[in-house]
Design an enzyme around this catalytic site. Structure first.
Site, PDB file in Angstrom:
ATOM      1  N   GLY A 197       5.976   3.558   4.670  1.00 30.67           N
ATOM      2  CA  GLY A 197       5.993   4.525   5.764  1.00 30.67           C
ATOM      3  C   GLY A 197       7.422   4.813   6.158  1.00 30.67           C
TER       4      GLY A 197
ATOM      5  N   GLY B 239       8.975   1.440   7.442  1.00 27.10           N
ATOM      6  CA  GLY B 239       8.885   0.190   6.709  1.00 27.10           C
ATOM      7  C   GLY B 239       7.632   0.165   5.853  1.00 27.10           C
ATOM      8  N   PRO B 240       7.563  -0.840   4.973  1.00 23.45           N
ATOM      9  CA  PRO B 240       6.434  -0.898   4.041  1.00 23.45           C
ATOM     10  C   PRO B 240       5.131  -1.340   4.714  1.00 23.45           C
ATOM     11  CG  PRO B 240       7.874  -2.793   3.770  1.00 23.45           C
ATOM     12  CD  PRO B 240       8.522  -1.918   4.782  1.00 23.45           C
TER      13      PRO B 240
ATOM     14  N   ASP C 109       2.079  14.572  15.140  1.00 16.87           N
ATOM     15  CA  ASP C 109       2.241  14.526  13.688  1.00 16.87           C
ATOM     16  C   ASP C 109       0.889  14.406  12.988  1.00 16.87           C
ATOM     17  OD1 ASP C 109       3.648  14.685  11.342  1.00 16.87           O
ATOM     18  OD2 ASP C 109       4.186  12.569  11.280  1.00 16.87           O
TER      19      ASP C 109
ATOM     20  N   LEU D  50       0.832  -1.210   0.000  1.00 17.97           N
ATOM     21  CA  LEU D  50       0.000   0.000   0.000  1.00 17.97           C
ATOM     22  C   LEU D  50       0.859   1.249   0.000  1.00 17.97           C
ATOM     23  CD1 LEU D  50      -2.637  -1.042   2.688  1.00 17.97           C
ATOM     24  CD2 LEU D  50      -3.020  -0.863   0.237  1.00 17.97           C
ATOM     25  N   GLY D  51       2.032   1.135   0.589  1.00 21.29           N
ATOM     26  CA  GLY D  51       2.879   2.320   0.644  1.00 21.29           C
ATOM     27  C   GLY D  51       4.075   2.059   1.500  1.00 21.29           C
TER      28      GLY D  51
END
Ligand SMILES: *[C@@H]1O[C@H](CO)[C@@H](O)[C@H](O)[C@H]1NC(C)=O
Ligand SMILES: *[C@@H]1O[C@H](CO)[C@@H](O)[C@H](O)[C@H]1NC(C)=O
Ligand SMILES: *[C@@H]1O[C@H](CO)[C@@H](O)[C@H](O)[C@H]1NC(C)=O
Ligand SMILES: *[C@@H]1O[C@H](CO)[C@@H](O)[C@H](O)[C@H]1NC(C)=O
Ligand SMILES: *[C@@H]1O[C@H](CO)[C@@H](O)[C@H](O)[C@H]1NC(C)=O
Ligand SMILES: *[C@@H]1O[C@H](CO)[C@@H](O)[C@H](O)[C@H]1NC(C)=O
Ligand SMILES: *[C@@H]1O[C@H](CO)[C@@H](O)[C@H](O)[C@H]1NC(C)=O
Ligand SMILES: *[C@@H]1O[C@H](CO)[C@@H](O)[C@H](O)[C@H]1NC(C)=O
Ligand SMILES: *[C@@H]1O[C@H](CO)[C@@H](O)[C@H](O)[C@H]1NC(C)=O
Length: 812
Positions: free
Chosen positions: A509, A512-513, A625, A506-507
């Protein structure tokens, strides 16, 4: 003798001179080329030629003579402007007003019911241009009047409504634009097909229903009430129906107008400041949008979401309803039996659409009930007049549309229900009540948070049903605290994610993925695979994970479990099918997918999620954040705050902490945090304010560009606010179907949140309340970080550590 004649001629001239100021007769005219005008005897109104806005076309109109902002209240040739200054207004001997350009072409003309002997056109003191027969200003002498053909403005004394004998209807229609007085999309009518009601239409459709007259006011507009400026009157009999108002003091200048956005507003002129102020605005919130919640749906502006089905009704299409598309409305849970039905009384309501209702002004409520009971297709009844103990009868025979709940000022409505449904709900309510009380007490003791308690009470008062779900959640949450977070087997996750295949990614971060996966039972999950070298002990990891796991709120993304096997550390989250908020608000292609009410729902959800983080007495978490990409959306577009990688917990009464390692995302960081490393709940409030303004504007704070200035989005919003043009901030797409007052409130709250000094910013509890109420708000002060585009030169997130190591590190 000669002297006598001269004196006579002189007197005649004087007479002519004075009458020429407000009348014209056959043989006389008003010419644009000579800048001629008629001026009412009191000097308030002027009739003449003008060009609206930036247009150069010429129109004949009436405006306030002495008001420096030219405010046109009536236009003759709305759709047929004249080019150039050749316009001439004259009156024929048949009593017809004619507007030509000096040739034979007629641009506009009035009409008359009978030929007069002695026609005169006069601009009256009220701003009414009349054609009458003879000098006497009596009603029966009037052959035509501009008050019967309004433009977008209802002046004092003008009647809005319908004459049942002649069939003539008087309505307002908005201008197309500031440059074009031609009839626009919006109009204001008294709809007299059923029981008369005041409505704003957009084209052929209802946009907003002020509602029927209940003897005191319009049922949908409790804000329109007795006041010091004007008195109003609603007349309804066999001959006519109309609404009209008069000013108490003629030195006050006030008008009611439909503006080009379809907003019906009352303006009052404030002479010392030379401005029009909006004294009253109808259609003020989201619930005012016609039939927002569909048939048998009820809108409650304090609700989240705002729509719910009336008691005893369920969504017709649960899927759409869940996606906040309420147009399909609701249906009965139990069909009517006809002979065995009863009624449920609802209080504080805006009565449903009366365009096909039946009424009788003299029946009592009891007779009304009997009448409704007798006819199987009668769905509801109510008093038509609520003065005193109420009189009259209103019956509905179709689906109930456009119902809403008011906190104050609503009225009673009786809805037909199957007898069994009435019993059932009676019982359910009773037990719910008991459950509520027990949980209420225990939750206050257990949670021990006064503020949560207070909010809880407010919520309870405002929204019974919502509270019960809230309680369920709390109960679940408390139970979960004792439960260890589920551990997943690595192989299970490997299978679920197809061996972490790249097509499921999905992406990526900061830590990590992230992969999408599907468990064997069909549940979709999102798996974060942490990079191996976190350097964190196993116990620490588990502690931290269980801490995040305890954060359970419907506006926080839920951690389902974790996996620790060898070097592998996986976090398993609920899967969010609708990606993150940034995808919807910043991408020009997807911008129309989020309409205003979804946005407002999202804003309120983020606020509640943040409130939960800040005020949960056991943890008290600062997220640090918050940004659009960290707000995920579930399948019903509920916002869920995610990524607690930067979060920090605060101890009991600690409120500010200091860090040497400033982490977060530029554009969302408050000045005191970015510069001094000081963070507190108020630095999250700042980020929330930035996010709120971004949601409204559809642009990122960081990297915001404007041709007029070098400000960022905050500065831009502040500048517009100071220039009293706050709505210019809003994405154009949104403006078309939003509740302007809600948008204004959001802008206001956003600016309060981004104020320079943390102590000036509201806390999240206030933010949640401000978003949901219409109390007045303090004026915002200058925002922090609004001039320099990038004062720190920080490019983007300065992630430096593994999510887990920095997660919930106890603040020093
Ligand atoms: C008057 O209007 C007609 C029709 O629009 C136009 O043909 C004519 O030129 C105009 N005359 C003047 C003097 O503007
Ligand atoms: C003028 O009035 C007559 C009768 O009152 C009506 O039939 C006619 O349509 C009207 N004409 C215009 C242009 O409004
Ligand atoms: C109307 O308002 C003016 C100015 O505010 C005031 O001087 C005057 O007394 C008022 N008249 C009445 C009848 O209240
Ligand atoms: C309509 O009125 C609202 C509220 O005063 C204002 O913000 C808006 O700009 C107006 N619309 C237009 C097109 O002037
Ligand atoms: C209504 O309810 C009564 C009593 O339960 C029953 O006898 C009757 O048949 C029902 N009528 C309809 C139309 O369902
Ligand atoms: C209204 O109700 C009253 C009392 O029931 C009745 O006398 C009257 O005829 C009714 N009027 C109409 C127009 O139905
Ligand atoms: C019930 O009311 C509707 C609408 O007024 C009417 O058309 C219908 O005939 C009524 N039915 C009975 C049985 O009175
Ligand atoms: C998954 O990957 C591992 C190592 O990369 C491999 O040994 C295993 O056979 C794979 N399993 C599947 C189902 O592809
Ligand atoms: C959100 O997700 C649901 C389920 O996947 C989907 O049906 C819906 O269209 C999505 N909504 C938007 C606005 O993309």
């Amino acid at each position: 003798m000669v002297a006598m004649v001269l004196v006579c001629i002189y007197l005649l001239c004087l007479l002519r001179g004075s009458t020429a100021e407000n009348t014209i007769t056959p043989g006389h005219s008003i010419k644009d080329s000579k800048a001629d005008a008629l001026i009412s005897a009191n000097g308030i109104f002027q009739l003449g030629f003008f060009s609206p806005g930036n247009s150069i076309k010429r129109y004949l109109g009436i405006w306030y003579k002495d008001i420096p902002i030219r405010t046109v209240v009536w236009v003759a040739n709305r759709e047929t402007p004249i080019s150039g200054t050749s316009g001439v207004l004259s009156i024929t001997s048949q009593g017809i007003l004619q507007l030509t350009n000096g040739t034979d072409s007629i641009f506009w003309s009035s009409n008359t019911s009978r030929p007069p002997l002695n026609p005169v056109a006069q601009l009256l003191e009220a701003g009414n241009l009349v054609v009458r027969d003879g000098d006497e200003n009596r009603e029966e002498n009037i052959l035509w009047q501009s008050f019967d053909h309004p433009s977008d403005t209802l002046l004092p004394g003008m009647k809005l409504g319908k004459n049942f004998i002649t069939g003539k209807e008087t309505f307002l229609s908005s201008w197309k634009s500031a440059d074009d007085p031609a009839p626009g999309d919006f109009s204001l009518w008294i709809d007299s097909r059923g029981y008369p009601q005041l409505v704003i239409m957009k084209g052929p459709k209802f946009l907003y229903r002020d509602g029927s007259w209940n003897g005191i006011q319009f049922t949908g507009a409790p804000q329109l009430k007795k006041n010091d400026i004007y008195s109003f009157e609603f007349i309804f009999n066999e001959k006519e129906v109309h609404y009209t108002y008069e000013l108490y003091n003629n030195s006050v200048v006030s008008r009611l107008a439909v503006n080009q956005s379809g907003l019906l507003q009352r303006y009052v002129w404030v002479d010392p400041t030379k401005t029009w102020i909006v004294y009253l605005s109808l259609m003020t919130d989201y619930c005012d949008i016609y039939a927002l919640c569909g048939a048998y749906g009820s809108c409650n502006i304090q609700g989240s979401p705002v729509c719910e089905c009336l008691e005893g009704f369920v969504p017709k299409s649960p899927k759409n309803w869940g996606l906040l598309d309420w147009a399909d409305g609701c249906v009965r849970r139990t069909e009517l039996n006809c002979s065995q039905d009863g009624f449920r009384k609802l209080s504080g309501m805006k009565l449903p659409d009366t365009s096909s209702s039946w009424f009788n002004g003299t029946m009592s409520l009891k007779e009304c009930r009997e009448m409704c009971l007798k006819n199987c297709s009668c769905t509801a009844y109510a008093n038509s007049d609520i003065k005193g103990s109420g009189t009259g009868c209103l019956l509905w025979f179709n689906e109930l549309m456009d119902v809403r709940v008011f906190n104050e000022g609503g009225q009673e409505l009786y809805i037909r229900m199957a007898a069994s449904e009435l019993d059932q709900i009676g019982k359910q309510r009773h037990t719910d009540g008991k459950k509520l009380r027990i949980i209420e007490i225990s939750s206050i003791v257990v949670i021990g948070s006064l503020i949560t308690g207070a909010l809880f009470f407010i919520w309870k008062k405002k929204h019974q049903i919502q509270v019960s779900t809230e309680i369920e959640e709390r109960k679940d949450e408390d139970a979960n605290n004792d439960i260890e977070l589920p551990k997943y087997d690595f192989d299970t996750i490997a299978i679920a994610t197809d061996n972490f295949s790249s097509k499921n990614k999905l992406g990526e971060g900061g830590f990590g993925p992230v992969y999408k996966g599907t468990l064997r039972d069909g549940q979709d999950i999102a798996v974060k695979r942490l990079s191996g070298n976190s350097g964190q002990g196993l116990t620490e990891f588990k502690n931290e994970v269980s801490l995040i796991a305890r954060l359970q709120h419907r506006n926080l993304v839920k951690l389902l479990g974790c996996c620790i096997q060898g070097d592998e550390r996986l976090l398993i989250y609920e899967y969010m099918p609708n990606k993150s908020l940034d995808y919807f608000i910043f991408d020009r292609n997807s911008i129309t997918m989020l309409n205003w009410h979804m946005r407002f729902h999202i804003i309120c959800g983020i606020a509640r999620g943040l409130l939960y983080l800040h005020q949960d007495s056991r943890l008290r978490i600062i997220h640090r954040d918050l940004k659009a990409s960290n707000v995920l959306l579930d399948k019903a577009m509920n916002p869920k705050i995610s990524d607690f990688g930067m979060a920090k917990t605060f101890g009991g009464d600690q409120s500010v902490a200091n860090t040497n390692r400033v982490v977060g995302t530029y554009g969302y960081m408050s000045p005191e945090y970015a510069i001094d490393g000081l963070f507190s709940a108020k630095s999250d409030v700042f980020s929330f304010g930035v996010l709120l303004l971004e949601i409204l504007c559809g642009k990122r704070n960081r990297g915001f560009h404007h041709s007029d200035h070098y400000l960022n989005l905050l500065g831009h919003a502040w500048r517009l606010w100071m220039n009293e043009r706050p709505l210019d901030l809003i994405d154009e797409f949104l403006l078309n179907n939003c509740a302007v007052s809600e948008v204004l409130r959001c802008i206001h709250v956003g600016l309060l949140c981004v104020q320079q000094l943390p102590e000036d910013r509201p806390n999240m509890a206030s933010v949640v309340l401000m978003l949901g109420s219409d109390n007045s708000l303090p004026q915002p002060k200058q925002p922090g970080f609004y001039t320099e585009r990038n004062p720190l030169g920080i490019e983007s997130s300065s992630y430096s550590v593994n999510e887990i190591t920095s997660t919930l590190v106890k603040a020093r």
